[in-house]
Design a protein around this motif. Structure first.
Motif, PDB file in Angstrom:
ATOM      1  N   VAL A   1     -19.729  16.975  61.289  1.00  0.00           N
ATOM      2  CA  VAL A   1     -21.026  17.656  61.212  1.00  0.00           C
ATOM      3  C   VAL A   1     -22.121  16.638  61.479  1.00  0.00           C
ATOM      4  N   LYS A   2     -22.856  16.833  62.542  1.00  0.00           N
ATOM      5  CA  LYS A   2     -23.951  15.936  62.888  1.00  0.00           C
ATOM      6  C   LYS A   2     -25.140  16.234  61.975  1.00  0.00           C
ATOM      7  N   ASP A   3     -25.715  15.188  61.415  1.00  0.00           N
ATOM      8  CA  ASP A   3     -26.882  15.316  60.536  1.00  0.00           C
ATOM      9  C   ASP A   3     -26.614  16.357  59.446  1.00  0.00           C
ATOM     10  N   CYS A   4     -25.653  16.042  58.581  1.00  0.00           N
ATOM     11  CA  CYS A   4     -25.238  16.995  57.544  1.00  0.00           C
ATOM     12  C   CYS A   4     -26.097  16.919  56.279  1.00  0.00           C
ATOM     13  N   TRP A   5     -27.235  16.247  56.374  1.00  0.00           N
ATOM     14  CA  TRP A   5     -28.188  16.173  55.271  1.00  0.00           C
ATOM     15  C   TRP A   5     -27.546  15.560  54.027  1.00  0.00           C
ATOM     16  N   VAL A   6     -27.532  14.240  54.030  1.00  0.00           N
ATOM     17  CA  VAL A   6     -26.936  13.508  52.919  1.00  0.00           C
ATOM     18  C   VAL A   6     -27.995  13.065  51.919  1.00  0.00           C
ATOM     19  N   ASN A   7     -28.915  12.209  52.355  1.00  0.00           N
ATOM     20  CA  ASN A   7     -29.930  11.678  51.434  1.00  0.00           C
ATOM     21  C   ASN A   7     -31.277  11.490  52.138  1.00  0.00           C
ATOM     22  N   GLN A   8     -31.596  12.380  53.064  1.00  0.00           N
ATOM     23  CA  GLN A   8     -32.865  12.276  53.767  1.00  0.00           C
ATOM     24  C   GLN A   8     -34.041  12.618  52.855  1.00  0.00           C
ATOM     25  N   ASP A   9     -35.222  12.151  53.261  1.00  0.00           N
ATOM     26  CA  ASP A   9     -36.457  12.464  52.541  1.00  0.00           C
ATOM     27  C   ASP A   9     -36.828  13.916  52.825  1.00  0.00           C
ATOM     28  N   MET A  10     -36.997  14.698  51.776  1.00  0.00           N
ATOM     29  CA  MET A  10     -37.290  16.120  51.933  1.00  0.00           C
ATOM     30  C   MET A  10     -38.754  16.394  52.262  1.00  0.00           C
ATOM     31  N   GLY A  11     -39.583  15.333  52.232  1.00  0.00           N
ATOM     32  CA  GLY A  11     -41.005  15.512  52.504  1.00  0.00           C
ATOM     33  C   GLY A  11     -41.856  15.418  51.248  1.00  0.00           C
ATOM     34  N   TRP A  12     -41.364  14.674  50.242  1.00  0.00           N
ATOM     35  CA  TRP A  12     -42.084  14.526  48.977  1.00  0.00           C
ATOM     36  C   TRP A  12     -43.477  13.940  49.197  1.00  0.00           C
ATOM     37  N   ILE A  13     -44.437  14.338  48.348  1.00  0.00           N
ATOM     38  CA  ILE A  13     -45.756  13.731  48.394  1.00  0.00           C
ATOM     39  C   ILE A  13     -45.667  12.308  47.844  1.00  0.00           C
ATOM     40  N   GLU A  14     -46.704  11.520  48.088  1.00  0.00           N
ATOM     41  CA  GLU A  14     -46.711  10.132  47.660  1.00  0.00           C
ATOM     42  C   GLU A  14     -46.497  10.032  46.152  1.00  0.00           C
ATOM     43  N   GLY A  15     -45.587   9.131  45.779  1.00  0.00           N
ATOM     44  CA  GLY A  15     -45.298   8.931  44.364  1.00  0.00           C
ATOM     45  C   GLY A  15     -44.112   9.723  43.850  1.00  0.00           C
ATOM     46  N   PHE A  16     -43.533  10.582  44.696  1.00  0.00           N
ATOM     47  CA  PHE A  16     -42.402  11.407  44.249  1.00  0.00           C
ATOM     48  C   PHE A  16     -41.133  11.174  45.073  1.00  0.00           C
ATOM     49  N   GLY A  17     -41.179  10.286  46.041  1.00  0.00           N
ATOM     50  CA  GLY A  17     -40.005  10.009  46.855  1.00  0.00           C
ATOM     51  C   GLY A  17     -39.190   8.856  46.285  1.00  0.00           C
ATOM     52  N   PHE A  18     -38.022   8.620  46.895  1.00  0.00           N
ATOM     53  CA  PHE A  18     -37.151   7.512  46.527  1.00  0.00           C
ATOM     54  C   PHE A  18     -37.327   6.347  47.494  1.00  0.00           C
TER      55      PHE A  18
END
Length: 395
Positions: free
Chosen positions: A254-271
C-alpha cells in the motif's frame, strides 16, 4: 487574502482518495502484562477484582488476572482511532464522536500480543454550529492475538474541524458551564454511589438470561469528579503513550498507507518525530502534541474546548466496564455502540445508568442476548453519552 465574509471551507482532498485503503500506524513492542492491566483498571476506576487482585482471580474459573474487554483500545495505538485519523487537513483539530465494538473471541490474558488490521472506511463532510465545516471519519480495526484468534472489531468515529473556527465560535464555553466546586457532603454522597456500584457484583455472578426481564435497571455508576489528575492518569494508561513502547509499521503493498504523517495540527499541537528519537517527550502527547488541551485549559481554549476535558475512548471504556460488571464472569459484552454527545469536563461527574430494553433468545451470535440502553449524564442532567449494547448471558 480571504475577506471577513468569505465562507469558511475545509480542504479534504488528501482524505477522499484514501477511502477503503489499509492504514499503518503504531504497534506495541511487548505483549500485555499484569501491570498494564492493573494500570488500565485503576485509570478507568473499574474496581473489579478479576482484573487486579491476584488472590481473588486465582480462585475464579480463569485462574488468573485477565484483561477487561475495554482494554483492547489500550493495546492499540492512538486511542484506537488510527484507522479513522487519515489525511492532512491544514489547521485542524479533532475530537472523538463515538465507537462501535464487536467482541468475538477469547479473553485477552497476560502474555497475549494483539495485532491490528486497520482500514479507513468512511467520511462525511457537513456543517456544524460548533465549527462550521466539520468532517466525520470512521475506520475499522480487526484485533487478533499472536495465535491469530479473532478477538474483536472496532469502528471509531472522529470529528475533525478547523481549530480557529471553533475557537472563534466558542460553542463549548456554554456547553462546559462553570467549573463545579463540590462540598464535602456532596463528595460523600458521590462516594456512596460509587461504592454501592462496585459492590453490586464484586463476586462476578452472572444473571441468567431467563431471570432478566425487560425494564430491569442496572445499578447506577458514578465516575468523578473529573480532574487534571484523573485525565492524566487515564492518558498514561494507554500504553502507547509511555516512552519507547511502540514502533511504526506500514502496510505491505500500500503506497502512502498513512503511518505517522502530520494531520495538519495547529502550532503547538503537533509532534516532533525526529527530535523524539533523542527526547521522547517531544512526541509525548501531553507535554507536546494534540492531547495538550485535555489537561491545559489555555490550550483547550485554542481548539474551542473552553477548559480541560476527558477522552472519548475512555467514555466508551466506562460503558463496556459497566456492562461487563453486571454480566459477571459467565457473561460477555458482544456489541456496544456509543455516541459521544459532549466531553466530560474538568469538575464534572458522570452518572451511568442502564436499562434492559429487549431479550433476544436466538441471536446472530448463536447465544441469548439482552439489549441494554445506557445513558451517561453529568451532574446537571446533560447527556454525555448514549449507547445501545448487546450482552450475552448464560441460560
Amino acid at each position: 487574502m480571504a475577506k471577513a465574509d468569505d465562507p469558511v471551507t475545509m480542504d479534504i482532498s488528501d482524505v477522499e482518495w484514501r477511502l477503503g485503503h489499509h492504514v499503518g500506524g503504531g504497534e506495541l513492542f511487548e505483549p500485555c502484562n499484569k501491570t498494564d492491566i492493573r494500570r488500565w483498571v485503576m485509570a478507568m476506576d473499574y474496581v473489579n477484582p478479576l482484573h487486579w487482585d491476584q488472590r481473588f482471580a486465582s480462585q475464579t474459573r480463569f485462574g488468573d488476572i485477565i484483561c477487561p474487554q475495554s482494554m483492547l483500545v489500550a493495546l492499540d495505538y492512538g486511542h484506537g482511532n488510527n484507522q479513522a485519523c487519515v489525511g492532512r487537513i491544514e489547521g485542524q483539530h479533532l475530537i472523538f464522536g463515538g465507537e462501535e465494538w464487536w467482541w468475538y473471541g477469547p479473553h485477552v490474558r497476560p502474555g497475549d500480543h494483539i495485532n491490528h488490521e486497520r482500514i479507513f472506511t468512511g467520511y462525511k463532510l457537513t456543517d456544524t454550529k460548533f465549527a462550521g465545516p466539520t468532517l466525520f471519519q470512521s475506520g475499522d480495526c480487526i484485533h487478533r492475538n499472536q495465535r491469530g484468534d479473532l478477538i474483536a472489531r472496532s469502528r471509531p468515529t472522529v470529528i475533525r474541524y478547523l481549530a480557529s473556527e471553533a475557537e472563534k465560535r466558542g460553542m463549548q464555553a456554554e456547553n462546559a458551564g462553570e467549573l463545579r466546586k463540590w462540598t464535602a457532603s456532596e463528595l460523600d454522597e458521590i462516594d456512596q454511589i460509587r461504592r454501592h456500584w462496585f459492590l453490586s457484583n464484586r463476586e462476578g455472578k452472572s444473571p441468567s438470561f431467563a431471570a432478566v426481564k425487560v425494564g430491569d435497571t442496572l445499578p447506577r455508576r458514578v465516575i468523578g469528579p473529573h480532574s487534571i489528575a484523573s485525565f492524566t492518569t487515564e492518558y498514561r494508561a494507554f500504553i502507547f503513550n509511555i516512552w519507547g513502547t511502540f514502533y511504526w509499521q506500514g502496510v505491505e503493498g500500500v503506497k502512502d498507507c498513512w503511518v505517522n504523517q502530520d494531520m495538519g495540527w495547529i502550532e503547538g499541537f503537533g509532534f516532533d518525530e525526529e527530535g523524539a528519537m533523542i527526547d521522547p517527550r517531544l512526541r509525548d502527547g501531553l507535554y507536546v502534541g494534540p492531547s495538550r488541551g485535555h489537561i491545559d485549559t489555555e490550550k483547550a481554549g485554542e481548539i474551542g474546548m473552553h477548559r480541560a476535558y476527558g477522552y472519548g475512548a475512555t467514555m466508551a471504556a466506562w460503558n463496556t466496564d459497566y456492562l461487563a460488571m453486571w454480566a459477571g464472569h459467565d457473561g460477555m459484552v458482544r456489541h456496544a455502540k456509543s455516541e459521544f454527545r459532549s466531553p466530560a469536563f474538568e469538575g464534572d461527574i458522570t452518572f451511568i445508568d442502564g436499562e434492559v430494553v429487549e431479550k433476544i433468545e436466538q441471536s446472530e451470535w448463536g447465544v441469548p442476548l439482552v439489549r441494554i440502553k445506557v445513558r451517561m449524564t453529568n451532574q446537571d442532567g446533560k447527556t454525555v453519552v448514549t449507547s445501545v449494547n448487546e450482552v450475552e448471558l448464560p441460560y
